[in-house]
Design an enzyme around this catalytic site. Structure first.
Site, short mmCIF file in Angstrom:
data_model
loop_
_atom_site.label_atom_id
_atom_site.label_comp_id
_atom_site.label_asym_id
_atom_site.label_seq_id
_atom_site.Cartn_x
_atom_site.Cartn_y
_atom_site.Cartn_z
N GLN A 222 7.66 -6.53 -3.55
CA GLN A 222 6.83 -7.66 -3.95
C GLN A 222 6.31 -7.48 -5.38
O GLN A 222 5.73 -8.40 -5.93
CB GLN A 222 5.63 -7.80 -3.01
CG GLN A 222 6.01 -8.10 -1.57
CD GLN A 222 4.83 -8.12 -0.62
OE1 GLN A 222 4.90 -7.56 0.46
NE2 GLN A 222 3.73 -8.77 -1.00
N ARG A 369 -0.93 -9.97 4.57
CA ARG A 369 -1.24 -11.37 4.26
C ARG A 369 -2.72 -11.57 4.00
O ARG A 369 -3.36 -12.44 4.58
CB ARG A 369 -0.76 -12.30 5.37
CG ARG A 369 -0.56 -13.73 4.87
CD ARG A 369 0.18 -14.59 5.84
NE ARG A 369 0.39 -15.91 5.25
CZ ARG A 369 1.17 -16.85 5.76
NH1 ARG A 369 1.84 -16.61 6.85
NH2 ARG A 369 1.31 -18.01 5.18
N CYS A 370 -3.27 -10.72 3.15
CA CYS A 370 -4.67 -10.91 2.78
C CYS A 370 -4.94 -10.21 1.47
O CYS A 370 -4.18 -9.38 1.01
CB CYS A 370 -5.61 -10.42 3.87
SG CYS A 370 -5.98 -8.67 3.87
N GLU A 739 -3.09 -17.07 2.18
CA GLU A 739 -3.58 -16.13 3.18
C GLU A 739 -4.81 -16.62 3.93
O GLU A 739 -5.27 -15.95 4.85
CB GLU A 739 -3.86 -14.79 2.50
CG GLU A 739 -2.60 -14.25 1.86
CD GLU A 739 -2.82 -13.13 0.86
OE1 GLU A 739 -1.90 -12.35 0.65
OE2 GLU A 739 -3.92 -13.04 0.28
#
Lengths: 793, 293
Positions: A222, A369-370, A739
């Protein structure tokens, strides 16, 4: 001339179909495992079957004998090249291949490189490792005991299993607030381990070219630019001779931020064999060895006045990071942005203490996802708020309204020092309450009880800090958290845009083009977006923590404006007037007072290569680096209505209303997709997901038969609403959103189930709220805490 | 996730397939739908020397009802064929009730009924329905065919009464004595999950009297649990509230669940009782509706 219709050219606000989907749904995506290089070899990793053991010996002789095996690597061979250990993104070290000890089940012990992966696996099975098993530590509570075995005996000055002690806030003022409180409400809970579970597992193809000295690594990352810097340092290669390419990524969710041993081993294998080496892990390998999320024990309390006002907040977290502290976070903040907890509420004073521990589990605690631990922060916040409202005997919505930061209070400095800058919190909650029929719920619930049905309603409201940096406060291993965009407008007015972000499914190829379309009037379909190749993309910190739109997206707007500024000079030249006399409308410059006389952005592009005014550089391209002045602060108000079957503990979602205020929406359809995806993950965490460990540290559930990903069949429908409060500092008014739903969602489900069953006296059931746990709470009226037990009779 | 090396055969006849198994001496494995076998190969839980793919053998896809009411399910009848079957919905409600709960829609397109029986997973759905219905499995070996009662077919987890050189070619379900009623209920954490607990209940009814009651359970023991004897308390009786409760309690008593992360043994036993009660109550109610109509 009629002005351009922005929606028609795919600009801001257009629910354009995702251009990348064309190749994905046709099976034409280009993922790491799709890439085949000439003479490529394949690598498989031998992993530890035990959680904590001293390695007495490793015998690889039988593996070398298998026909087709080219190389067998162990910790010893790595150590000979100073590669047995590597630095992590949190200033720790991590074993690449184990030398002294194994510290978690699934740890990388050896690797076989062979002509095909079947041979490599056969040979792995022939490696004999003798382990001397040690007692395992499977949670941070065990880790802090004084007689706990020391996991990181490799580190000097590491006398215990504690990684960090960290605190923030004003302890004295907070103690005072509690002394003055009418009511003190307490809650402690465990946010269970969850796994990001990208559909595509991690992998790499390392290709070292001895002739040029250049290393190219195709990798599931990522954040490819951070990896390039890290690889250059670890492998002691010059940075310009390292090229990291992240091709299409099949999801990331934070799992593809850390640097994994497999990448490093494949690189050394390619250097040694002088052939490309591919490594792609399996589902179980991903589940057992890569970055997990959460696994935090949280306890806290609120100091309350009788009328519902929160006077102060105290909180403590104890987090499990596995055997190596490898989850990335901004350097200053050891437990990520946990201190953003309660940011949407007006609380005068607060104090947070965090402790992190090593355990015999895979390294993790990644931001699944945060934005760096905000999921745990907001889950605790909303469960705590729920409990506090009950303790006061106040309505859930009313209690929140008493304490939410008002629209007229921005910019608002939170007790922990964040500056929230915009929002309409009450309005969002009102929209949600109206949509779900909140006002008539109590009556509905009572009537249902008479029929033997248990209904519940849950609220979750939160604002979260998305889009790190600014660079004053936010860096990862010293690299500041800005981002970048480079835009090249070709002579026919078509354009190539590159950013330092890296889409993993977020739809950058679609939305970035829309920002350019909005700024320049070039139709979105005329713009191609490229990301992920460090040789061509400008330097950026990558995509995670909902930072793409807040940071790279802002850079896209800013670089477009630079292009427009140059095009204006060209337009003045073409129109033979001075620059001051030029006006801009979408896609076109015209002469002030004479709207008919104008040139399009495409005219300017052609002139940039064919008719340049004296003194101006040819070409029409530029780069922008964007350092955001603040984080962006979206708001979410989620309301969930459930029915619990008292006989089985099974609960069904009757209605779920999500109100999101993420500022200006670039592509509403993509925003809605993000919210639905996040809510689906939230539902899974609340309802069914867990990975647990037995006393010996054996991972229970390292496969997708035990660790469940929700499907369309059981996932409830979601009703989405929007409120728009533009971000005051972002160039196009956008805030992060990817998110919000994962972060705010779980508490909405849990609060709803609790609302249905708390008449029995139960105060908390830890996630996952599996039927047996809900049933137990209903039967006993007592809390159900901790992870589901492993086999016990 | 790379299986060990194996040879692959795709015989065109049953006889040929049996000859390969016979030759394999226990090291060959039959593949029908492959929905359990392939994951086991990939995880290297199974490493047979040969895989004998029977999908090329014609005329095994059928499921049909004989004139006397006997249901016959061929070795290559997919779960999906039963899920969408028009002939079993009224005649074999227990099977129809289970058909849409077997794994997930993707697996149901490929996996087979008979293959699932042969896999003998303690959490498998079809074994429970077959035992409740008093079904049989027809197996064929070098010496010809024989029938094995469903209740005797599974010897333990993943172990059946078949010899290494036999293939299960057909499942047979006898016709109901009277009207066939019943159902299948399963507690699963997610579509496609194995049963935390499930119950198959099959009743033959003559008016409002139970002429035969069958029951079996999955997920609540080391193998599929035969509860036919327990539920026989309903034999010759009506589905009164008291009789239903007595039957549910009797069935729950023979469940043998283990405490694990899906729930305590007490919880699973409670679910069995609840589910048996629900199936029987729903049968009783549906009978009442019919009577009223």
């Amino acid at each position: 001339m009629a002005p351009l219709d922005e929606l028609k050219i795919g600009g801001m606000g257009a629910s354009r179909r995702r251009v990348e989907d064309n190749r994905f749904i046709r099976g034409k995506g280009n993922y790491v495992d799709d890439i085949v290089l000439p003479a490529m070899l394949h690598m498989q990793i031998l992993r530890s079957p035990v959680a904590h053991a001293r390695i007495k010996s490793i015998d690889t002789s039988a593996a070398w004998e298998v026909p087709g095996v080219r190389l067998v690597l162990t910790g010893e061979t790595m150590a000979a090249r100073n590669l047995a250990w590597m630095p992590t993104l949190s200033y720790d070290t991590q074993a690449v291949l184990a030398t002294d000890k194994v510290r978690f089940q699934g740890q990388e012990v050896a690797a076989v490189i062979a002509d095909d992966p079947y041979i490599a696996q056969d040979a792995c099975d022939k490696i004999v490792v003798e382990y001397e098993q040690l007692p395992a530590i499977v949670n941070p509570i065990q880790a802090q005991k004084s007689d706990a075995p020391l996991i990181r005996d490799d580190k000097e000055n590491q006398a215990s299993n504690k990684i960090f002690d960290w605190e923030i806030g004003d302890k004295a003022a907070t103690d005072q607030a509690f002394a003055n409180a009418d009511v003190v409400s307490k809650l402690d809970l465990h946010y269970p381990r969850s796994h990001p579970s990208p559909l595509e597992n991690c992998g790499s193809i390392a290709d070292f070219d001895r002739a040029t000295g250049k290393l190219t690594v195709y990798m599931t990352s990522q954040a490819p630019h951070i990896v390039r810097a890290a690889v250059a340092m670890v492998a002691e290669l010059p940075e310009h001779m390292v090229r990291i390419v992240s091709p299409d990524l099949g999801g990331g969710f934070g799992n593809k931020v850390p640097i994994y041993p497999g990448y490093v081993v494949s690189i050394l294998a390619s250097i040694l064999t002088e052939r490309p080496v591919k490594w792609v892990e399996s589902n179980s390998e991903n589940l057992i060895s890569t970055g997990f999320g959460r696994d935090v024990y949280l306890e806290g309390e609120l100091a309350l006045r009788k009328d519902g006002k929160i006077l102060g907040m105290r909180m403590k977290t104890i987090s499990d990071h596995g055997a190596f502290y490898a989850d990335a976070q901004p350097t200053k903040f050891k437990i990520g942005l946990m201190h953003s907890t309660f940011a949407c509420y007006d609380i005068p004073t607060a104090h947070l203490v965090s402790e992190g521990f090593y355990t015999n589990k895979a390294p993790g605690g990644v931001a699944y996802r945060c934005s760096f631990r905000v999921t745990e922060a907001m889950f605790f916040q909303e469960r705590m708020v729920h409990a506090a409202a009950n303790d006061l005997g106040m309505d859930q919505a009313e209690f929140r309204k008493v304490n939410l930061v008002g629209d007229d209070m921005f910019p608002y400095r939170t007790a922990f020092g964040f500056l929230t800058d915009s929002g309409q919190y009450q309005k969002c909650l009102d929209v949600g309450m109206a949509a779900i029929g909140y006002d008539t719920f109590k009556q509905e619930q009572e009537e249902a009880r008479k029929r033997g049905k248990l209904l519940g309603i849950g609220i979750s409201t939160m604002t979260e800090p998305l889009g790190a940096g600014n660079s004053r406060e936010y860096d990862i291993i010293g690299i500041k958290m800005f981002d970048s965009a480079e835009l090249r407008v070709h002579m026919t007015g078509k354009a190539l845009l590159r950013t330092g972000a890296k889409s993993q499914g977020q739809g950058h190829e679609t939305t970035w083009s829309q920002i350019v379309a909005h700024e320049l009037g070039i139709p979105a379909e005329d713009i191609v977006v490229e990301e992920g190749d460090t040789d061509s993309a400008p330097f950026g910190m990558g995509t995670y923590a909902s930072r793409s739109t807040p940071v790279a997206g802002a850079a896209v707007a800013m670089v477009s404006r630079k292009i427009r500024a140059k095009a204006r000079k060209i337009a003045a030249h073409l129109l033979e007037v001075s620059e001051e006399d030029i006006e801009w409308e979408l896609g076109r410059f015209y002469v002030r007072g004479n709207e008919e006389r104008g040139v399009t952005i495409q005219d300017c592009a052609l002139a940039a290569y064919s008719n340049i005014p004296d003194g101006l550089e040819p070409g029409l391209e530029n780069t922008a680096y964007y350092d955001p002045p603040n984080l962006t602060w979206p708001f979410a108000a989620y309301l969930c209505k459930v029915e619990v079957d008292a006989e089985s503990g099974v609960w069904d979602v009757l209605n779920f209303v999500a109100v999101d205020d993420c500022g200006v929406r670039i592509n509403p359809m993509i925003v809605e997709g993000q919210v639905m995806g996040g809510l689906t993950e939230a539902y899974a965490m609340a309802n069914m997901q867990y990975i647990t460990f037995d006393e010996e540290g054996n991972c229970i559930g390292a496969n997708y038969m035990d660790y469940l990903l929700p499907t369309a069949w059981e996932t409830p429908g979601f009703e989405l609403h929007e409120v728009v409060t533009p971000c005051p500092h972002h160039p196009i008014g956008a805030k992060g959103v990817g998110e919000c739903a994962t972060v705010a969602g779980p508490a909405a489900f849990v609060n709803a189930v609790m609302s249905a069953i708390e008449h029995t006296g139960v105060r908390n059931v830890d996630m996952p709220l599996m039927p047996n746990r809900v049933y137990e709470a209903l039967q006993t009226g007592k809390d159900v805490s901790g992870m589901p037990p492993v086999l016990s009779d | 996730m790379y299986p060990s090396r194996f040879d692959y055969d795709s015989p065109a006849t049953l006889e040929e397939a049996i000859a390969i198994l016979d030759e394999g001496g226990g090291e060959a494995k039959v593949m029908a739908g492959g929905q359990s076998l392939i994951p086991m190969l990939r995880l290297r839980f199974a490493s047979p020397e040969r895989v004998v793919d029977i999908n090329g053998i014609p005329n095994l896809e059928y499921h049909r009802i004989d004139p006397d009411g006997t249901l016959r399910i061929g070795a290559l009848c997919r779960h999906e064929d039963l899920e969408f079957s028009t002939i079993i919905a009224d005649t074999f409600p227990t099977l129809a009730g289970a058909a849409h709960l077997v794994s997930d829609p993707i697996i149901r397109t490929r996996g087979t009924f008979v293959g699932s029986l042969c896999h003998a997973d303690p959490q498998g759905d079809w074994s429970a329905t077959m035992i409740a219905l008093g079904g049989k499995i027809v197996v064929q070996g070098p010496q010809g065919r024989r029938e094995i009662e469903a209740k005797d077919f599974v010897l333990g987890p993943f172990v059946t009464a078949m010899a290494f050189n036999e293939i299960a070619v057909e499942a047979v379900v006898p016709p109901a004595k009277g009207k066939a009623l019943g159902g299948y209920l399963k507690l699963e954490r997610r579509v496609g999950d194995f049963a935390t607990a499930s119950v198959a209940v099959a009743l033959d009814m003559d008016g409002d009297t139970v002429t035969r009651a069958g029951c079996a359970m999955a997920g609540v023991g080391g193998q599929t649990i035969d509860a036919n004897e327990a539920i026989s308390v309903l034999q010759g009786k009506t589905l009164s509230v008291e009789n239903i409760e007595a039957a549910a309690v009797a069935v729950a008593a023979v469940a043998d669940p283990r405490t694990d992360h899906r729930g305590s043994s007490d919880y699973k036993r409670h679910i069995v009782e609840t589910f048996v009660n629900r199936v029987l109550t729903s049968v009783a109610n549906s009978e009442k509706k019919v009577a009223v109509a």
